[in-house]
Design an enzyme around this catalytic site. Structure first.
Site, PDB file in Angstrom:
ATOM      1  N   LYS A 176       0.836  -1.213   0.000  1.00 32.09           N
ATOM      2  CA  LYS A 176       0.000   0.000   0.000  1.00 32.09           C
ATOM      3  C   LYS A 176       0.867   1.259   0.000  1.00 32.09           C
ATOM      4  O   LYS A 176       0.629   2.184  -0.781  1.00 32.09           O
ATOM      5  CB  LYS A 176      -0.901  -0.004   1.244  1.00 32.09           C
ATOM      6  CG  LYS A 176      -1.555   1.347   1.530  1.00 32.09           C
ATOM      7  CD  LYS A 176      -2.415   1.334   2.762  1.00 32.09           C
ATOM      8  CE  LYS A 176      -1.715   1.558   4.070  1.00 32.09           C
ATOM      9  NZ  LYS A 176      -1.393   2.954   4.402  1.00 32.09           N
ATOM     10  N   ASN A 177       1.850   1.300   0.886  1.00 32.23           N
ATOM     11  CA  ASN A 177       2.603   2.544   1.054  1.00 32.23           C
ATOM     12  C   ASN A 177       3.621   2.787  -0.065  1.00 32.23           C
ATOM     13  O   ASN A 177       4.229   3.851  -0.135  1.00 32.23           O
ATOM     14  CB  ASN A 177       3.272   2.587   2.426  1.00 32.23           C
ATOM     15  CG  ASN A 177       2.232   2.742   3.527  1.00 32.23           C
ATOM     16  OD1 ASN A 177       1.088   3.120   3.263  1.00 32.23           O
ATOM     17  ND2 ASN A 177       2.616   2.446   4.757  1.00 32.23           N
ATOM     18  N   ARG A 192      -3.522  10.041   4.510  1.00 30.92           N
ATOM     19  CA  ARG A 192      -2.359  10.906   4.418  1.00 30.92           C
ATOM     20  C   ARG A 192      -1.590  10.723   3.107  1.00 30.92           C
ATOM     21  O   ARG A 192      -0.978  11.652   2.587  1.00 30.92           O
ATOM     22  CB  ARG A 192      -1.443  10.588   5.606  1.00 30.92           C
ATOM     23  CG  ARG A 192      -0.383  11.614   5.781  1.00 30.92           C
ATOM     24  CD  ARG A 192       0.357  11.380   7.052  1.00 30.92           C
ATOM     25  NE  ARG A 192       1.524  12.218   7.107  1.00 30.92           N
ATOM     26  CZ  ARG A 192       1.538  13.442   7.587  1.00 30.92           C
ATOM     27  NH1 ARG A 192       0.434  13.962   8.070  1.00 30.92           N
ATOM     28  NH2 ARG A 192       2.642  14.144   7.589  1.00 30.92           N
ATOM     29  N   CYS A 227      -4.933  12.454  12.864  1.00 28.37           N
ATOM     30  CA  CYS A 227      -4.824  11.004  12.841  1.00 28.37           C
ATOM     31  C   CYS A 227      -4.653  10.479  14.258  1.00 28.37           C
ATOM     32  O   CYS A 227      -3.980  11.111  15.064  1.00 28.37           O
ATOM     33  CB  CYS A 227      -3.628  10.604  11.994  1.00 28.37           C
ATOM     34  SG  CYS A 227      -3.491   8.862  11.795  1.00 28.37           S
ATOM     35  N   ARG A 283       0.840  14.497  13.046  1.00 34.89           N
ATOM     36  CA  ARG A 283       1.614  14.129  11.856  1.00 34.89           C
ATOM     37  C   ARG A 283       1.881  15.389  11.051  1.00 34.89           C
ATOM     38  O   ARG A 283       1.157  15.711  10.112  1.00 34.89           O
ATOM     39  CB  ARG A 283       0.873  13.053  11.063  1.00 34.89           C
ATOM     40  CG  ARG A 283       0.752  11.780  11.888  1.00 34.89           C
ATOM     41  CD  ARG A 283       0.107  10.675  11.158  1.00 34.89           C
ATOM     42  NE  ARG A 283       0.938  10.077  10.131  1.00 34.89           N
ATOM     43  CZ  ARG A 283       0.513   9.105   9.330  1.00 34.89           C
ATOM     44  NH1 ARG A 283      -0.703   8.638   9.458  1.00 34.89           N
ATOM     45  NH2 ARG A 283       1.302   8.606   8.415  1.00 34.89           N
ATOM     46  N   ASP A 336       5.757  19.796   8.098  1.00 37.43           N
ATOM     47  CA  ASP A 336       6.773  20.851   7.983  1.00 37.43           C
ATOM     48  C   ASP A 336       7.934  20.452   7.064  1.00 37.43           C
ATOM     49  O   ASP A 336       8.459  21.271   6.309  1.00 37.43           O
ATOM     50  CB  ASP A 336       7.297  21.224   9.390  1.00 37.43           C
ATOM     51  CG  ASP A 336       7.823  20.019  10.145  1.00 37.43           C
ATOM     52  OD1 ASP A 336       7.155  18.960  10.117  1.00 37.43           O
ATOM     53  OD2 ASP A 336       8.899  20.115  10.758  1.00 37.43           O
ATOM     54  N   LEU A 337       8.317  19.175   7.113  1.00 39.49           N
ATOM     55  CA  LEU A 337       9.465  18.760   6.299  1.00 39.49           C
ATOM     56  C   LEU A 337       9.114  18.740   4.807  1.00 39.49           C
ATOM     57  O   LEU A 337       9.947  19.065   3.958  1.00 39.49           O
ATOM     58  CB  LEU A 337       9.976  17.391   6.751  1.00 39.49           C
ATOM     59  CG  LEU A 337      10.517  17.344   8.197  1.00 39.49           C
ATOM     60  CD1 LEU A 337      10.787  15.916   8.634  1.00 39.49           C
ATOM     61  CD2 LEU A 337      11.790  18.188   8.322  1.00 39.49           C
ATOM     62  N   ASP A 364       4.738   0.136  11.709  1.00 41.11           N
ATOM     63  CA  ASP A 364       3.462  -0.409  11.243  1.00 41.11           C
ATOM     64  C   ASP A 364       3.223  -1.851  11.696  1.00 41.11           C
ATOM     65  O   ASP A 364       2.172  -2.433  11.420  1.00 41.11           O
ATOM     66  CB  ASP A 364       3.363  -0.308   9.709  1.00 41.11           C
ATOM     67  CG  ASP A 364       3.221   1.138   9.254  1.00 41.11           C
ATOM     68  OD1 ASP A 364       2.879   2.000  10.074  1.00 41.11           O
ATOM     69  OD2 ASP A 364       3.466   1.406   8.051  1.00 41.11           O
ATOM     70  N   ARG A 392      -8.514  -0.480   4.490  1.00 39.53           N
ATOM     71  CA  ARG A 392      -7.581   0.499   3.933  1.00 39.53           C
ATOM     72  C   ARG A 392      -6.248  -0.168   3.593  1.00 39.53           C
ATOM     73  O   ARG A 392      -5.526   0.320   2.720  1.00 39.53           O
ATOM     74  CB  ARG A 392      -7.327   1.631   4.937  1.00 39.53           C
ATOM     75  CG  ARG A 392      -8.559   2.458   5.247  1.00 39.53           C
ATOM     76  CD  ARG A 392      -8.171   3.628   6.091  1.00 39.53           C
ATOM     77  NE  ARG A 392      -6.980   4.251   5.523  1.00 39.53           N
ATOM     78  CZ  ARG A 392      -6.077   4.934   6.228  1.00 39.53           C
ATOM     79  NH1 ARG A 392      -6.237   5.103   7.528  1.00 39.53           N
ATOM     80  NH2 ARG A 392      -5.033   5.459   5.648  1.00 39.53           N
TER      81      ARG A 392
HETATM   82  N1  EPU Z   1       7.476  14.035  10.502  1.00 39.67           N
HETATM   83  C1  EPU Z   1       7.792  15.337  10.817  1.00 39.67           C
HETATM   84  N2  EPU Z   1       7.565  16.303   9.867  1.00 39.67           N
HETATM   85  C2  EPU Z   1       7.073  16.013   8.633  1.00 39.67           C
HETATM   86  C3  EPU Z   1       6.773  14.666   8.333  1.00 39.67           C
HETATM   87  C4  EPU Z   1       6.988  13.698   9.289  1.00 39.67           C
HETATM   88  O1  EPU Z   1       8.237  15.634  11.918  1.00 39.67           O
HETATM   89  O2  EPU Z   1       6.912  16.924   7.814  1.00 39.67           O
HETATM   90  C5  EPU Z   1       7.706  12.988  11.511  1.00 39.67           C
HETATM   91  C6  EPU Z   1       6.450  12.205  11.871  1.00 39.67           C
HETATM   92  O3  EPU Z   1       5.678  12.879  12.841  1.00 39.67           O
HETATM   93  C7  EPU Z   1       7.016  10.904  12.362  1.00 39.67           C
HETATM   94  C8  EPU Z   1       8.247  10.708  11.472  1.00 39.67           C
HETATM   95  O4  EPU Z   1       8.561  12.016  10.960  1.00 39.67           O
HETATM   96  O5  EPU Z   1       7.433  11.043  13.681  1.00 39.67           O
HETATM   97  C9  EPU Z   1       8.066   9.750  10.339  1.00 39.67           C
HETATM   98  O6  EPU Z   1       6.877  10.067   9.623  1.00 39.67           O
HETATM   99  P1  EPU Z   1       6.748   9.846   8.069  1.00 39.67           P
HETATM  100  O7  EPU Z   1       6.605  11.160   7.398  1.00 39.67           O
HETATM  101  O8  EPU Z   1       7.815   8.938   7.569  1.00 39.67           O
HETATM  102  O9  EPU Z   1       5.354   9.102   7.968  1.00 39.67           O
HETATM  103  P2  EPU Z   1       4.404   9.185   6.738  1.00 39.67           P
HETATM  104  O10 EPU Z   1       5.202   9.317   5.503  1.00 39.67           O
HETATM  105  O11 EPU Z   1       3.341  10.166   6.999  1.00 39.67           O
HETATM  106  C10 EPU Z   1       4.371   6.651   6.157  1.00 39.67           C
HETATM  107  C11 EPU Z   1       3.334   5.588   6.065  1.00 39.67           C
HETATM  108  C12 EPU Z   1       2.880   5.196   7.451  1.00 39.67           C
HETATM  109  C13 EPU Z   1       4.091   4.711   8.242  1.00 39.67           C
HETATM  110  C14 EPU Z   1       5.165   5.805   8.258  1.00 39.67           C
HETATM  111  C15 EPU Z   1       6.441   5.371   8.936  1.00 39.67           C
HETATM  112  C16 EPU Z   1       2.263   6.135   3.974  1.00 39.67           C
HETATM  113  C17 EPU Z   1       1.048   6.590   3.264  1.00 39.67           C
HETATM  114  N3  EPU Z   1       2.207   6.077   5.290  1.00 39.67           N
HETATM  115  O12 EPU Z   1       3.751   7.760   6.772  1.00 39.67           O
HETATM  116  O13 EPU Z   1       1.979   4.119   7.284  1.00 39.67           O
HETATM  117  O14 EPU Z   1       3.712   4.402   9.555  1.00 39.67           O
HETATM  118  O15 EPU Z   1       5.483   6.194   6.911  1.00 39.67           O
HETATM  119  O16 EPU Z   1       6.965   4.252   8.335  1.00 39.67           O
HETATM  120  O17 EPU Z   1       3.239   5.800   3.353  1.00 39.67           O
HETATM  121  C18 EPU Z   1       0.190   2.714   7.844  1.00 39.67           C
HETATM  122  O18 EPU Z   1       0.360   2.140   6.754  1.00 39.67           O
HETATM  123  O19 EPU Z   1      -0.576   2.256   8.727  1.00 39.67           O
HETATM  124  C19 EPU Z   1       0.902   3.958   8.128  1.00 39.67           C
HETATM  125  C20 EPU Z   1       0.561   4.777   9.099  1.00 39.67           C
END
Ligand code: EPU
Length: 432
Positions: A22-23, A93, A117, A122, A125-126, A308, A400
């Site tokens: 999925k991701n 997301r 969420c 979540r 900013d990055l 996950d 999902r």
């Molecule tokens: N973070 C920041 N700033 C940002 C973005 C992220 O501080 O701008 C922090 C987050 O708060 C977190 C860390 O960085 O502490 C990692 O977050 P990341 O951005 O990698 O998560 P994501 O890309 O939003 C994806 C998966 C998630 C999975 C995470 C971590 C997708 C659609 N979602 O989320 O999947 O848990 O990476 O591996 O790819 C799930 O499938 O159930 C799920 C939540």
């Protein structure tokens, strides 16, 4: 609202085919905005998140149609639309990943901020920092990111955050950088298999990316990307969930179509817990018989233990012979499953970013509420080992991320059925 009723106590036995990730699929679908010409994707999981993404893409002029059970053809036929509406983006997301490709290809974007969420805050900013470093002019207005990317220019971007790298943030910056002028360097890029898969897909479309799989990505912008045909990697989280389900029921389960090297940290923990693990060329088998040893687990970016699968391994450790500690380093508040597991007789308490799990002899089926996708998976895993019936409510979360979960579990001998209404009778005083 549908529920899943899980009758516990049957050891799972057999083979389960694992679908596409999925991701990986969600950002790759978003990347189709970049392509000139049709894209055919294979091994696409049939999930509600994928359906949402195709709806968002349809609004953005990218038409799609299924050309096989798991093959999807997509083509950007109209580049005039640049708005991804709140109604769809708030549901997941992953849809925020249209921001980078819209800026890169169409020079403009109006993308709703993703919804809140239950797994914790979540931030984005990055994502914004990375895109701004490429020259995108971004502002927040009425809950939307409004962006101008007409003059994207490569640059050096540090994308590390307080909890490490960001998967979808790296994806967004990558997808803008592939069509930007000049060279972009992303330092502290996410190295997750799903990000690597996106890099390979972009490369197949004609992008120039070096350092794939490392935290240091170098992207040389090109003027156009063409359509291609591409197969998505297997879902390591689906595989890990079925392996944990096999282990907790003290059964024997083989997950096929799996990349074992994406599961190294998980298989290492299973071995430590006392579960037999056998790795084949594209499969992993677990066998469990005796007691589960307690252990400590810390979630980390790859190659560490994936967040996950944190909820699912917590369910398994609830039945270990002693005290385990599970620490969450990616989403420190991702513990909504604890209270529901405790309703089933587990003894787990949260201390800061950790779950302290005192193993119990058995779990007992109960009505429980799924708060998010992986918490739902953990409750099903726990229900498979519990005495009696577990009713997992709000099961739409599971659709999902898991395709036909009740059929796949059923083929392994589990008794799981989907019902629209189900009430668990309270116990009687005499224990009946
Ligand atoms: N973070 C920041 N700033 C940002 C973005 C992220 O501080 O701008 C922090 C987050 O708060 C977190 C860390 O960085 O502490 C990692 O977050 P990341 O951005 O990698 O998560 P994501 O890309 O939003 C994806 C998966 C998630 C999975 C995470 C971590 C997708 C659609 N979602 O989320 O999947 O848990 O990476 O591996 O790819 C799930 O499938 O159930 C799920 C939540």
């Amino acid at each position: 609202m549908d529920s899943l009723v899980v009758e516990g106590g049957n050891p799972l036995r057999g083979t389960v085919p694992i679908g596409g990730a999925k991701n990986a699929a969600l950002p790759i679908l978003a990347a189709c905005i970049l392509a000139e010409g049709p894209v055919t994707l294979h091994n696409v999981p049939r999930l509600s998140d994928v359906d949402f993404m195709t709806l968002i893409l349809a609004e953005l002029g990218v038409v799609s149609r299924w050309v096989g059970e798991h093959s999807l053809q997509l083509e950007a036929v109209d580049e005039s639309a640049v708005t991804a509406h709140y109604d769809l983006v708030r549901k997941m997301r992953g849809s925020f990943c249209v921001l980078g490709p819209l800026l890169g290809k169409r020079g403009r974007a109006v993308v709703s901020l993703p919804g809140g969420c239950v797994i914790g805050t979540r931030p984005i900013d990055l994502h914004l920092k990375g895109l701004r470093a490429l020259g995108a002019k971004l502002r927040l207005e009425r809950g939307y990111v409004v962006g101008d990317g007409t003059e994207l220019l490569g640059g050096e971007i540090y994308l590390g955050g307080p909890n490490g790298s960001t998967c979808t943030g790296t994806a967004n910056v990558l997808m803008a950088a592939v069509l930007a002028k000049g060279r972009t360097t992303i330092v502290s890029a996410a190295c997750d298999p799903e990000v690597i898969d996106l890099c390979h897909f972009l490369t197949a479309m004609g992008a120039h990316i070096e350092g794939i799989g490392s935290p240091h990505l170098v992207i040389d912008g090109v003027s156009r990307l063409q359509g291609t045909s591409y197969a998505i990697i297997p879902d390591r989280i689906e595989a890990g969930t079925f392996l944990l389900a096999g282990a907790i029921t003290r059964g024997e389960v083989t997950a096929t179509g799996t990349a074992a090297d994406h599961l190294t940290a998980v298989l290492d923990k299973l071995t430590e817990i006392g579960v037999g693990v056998e790795v084949g060329s594209d499969s992993v088998t677990v066998r469990a018989a005796g007691a589960f040893h307690p252990t400590d687990v810390t979630t980390l970016p790859p190659p560490g233990f994936p967040t996950d699968l944190q909820a699912q391994i917590t369910a398994l450790l609830a039945l270990a012979d002693g005290v385990s500690v599970v620490t969450e380093r990616i989403f420190p508040d991702r513990f909504m499953h604890i209270s529901e597991l405790n309703r089933m007789g587990a003894e787990i308490r949260k201390e800061g970013p950790s779950a302290i799990i005192k193993g119990v002899k058995e779990l007992s089926g109960a009505p429980v509420m799924a708060s998010d996708l992986r918490a739902s998976a953990a409750l099903i895993v726990a229900g498979l080992a519990a005495r009696g019936s577990t009713v997992v409510n709000r099961v739409y979360h599971i659709d999902r991320g898991y395709e036909h979960i009740e059929q796949k579990l059923g083929a392994l001998g589990a008794q799981v059925k989907r019902v629209s209404e189900y009430t668990v009778p309270p116990p009687t005083l005499d224990g009946e």
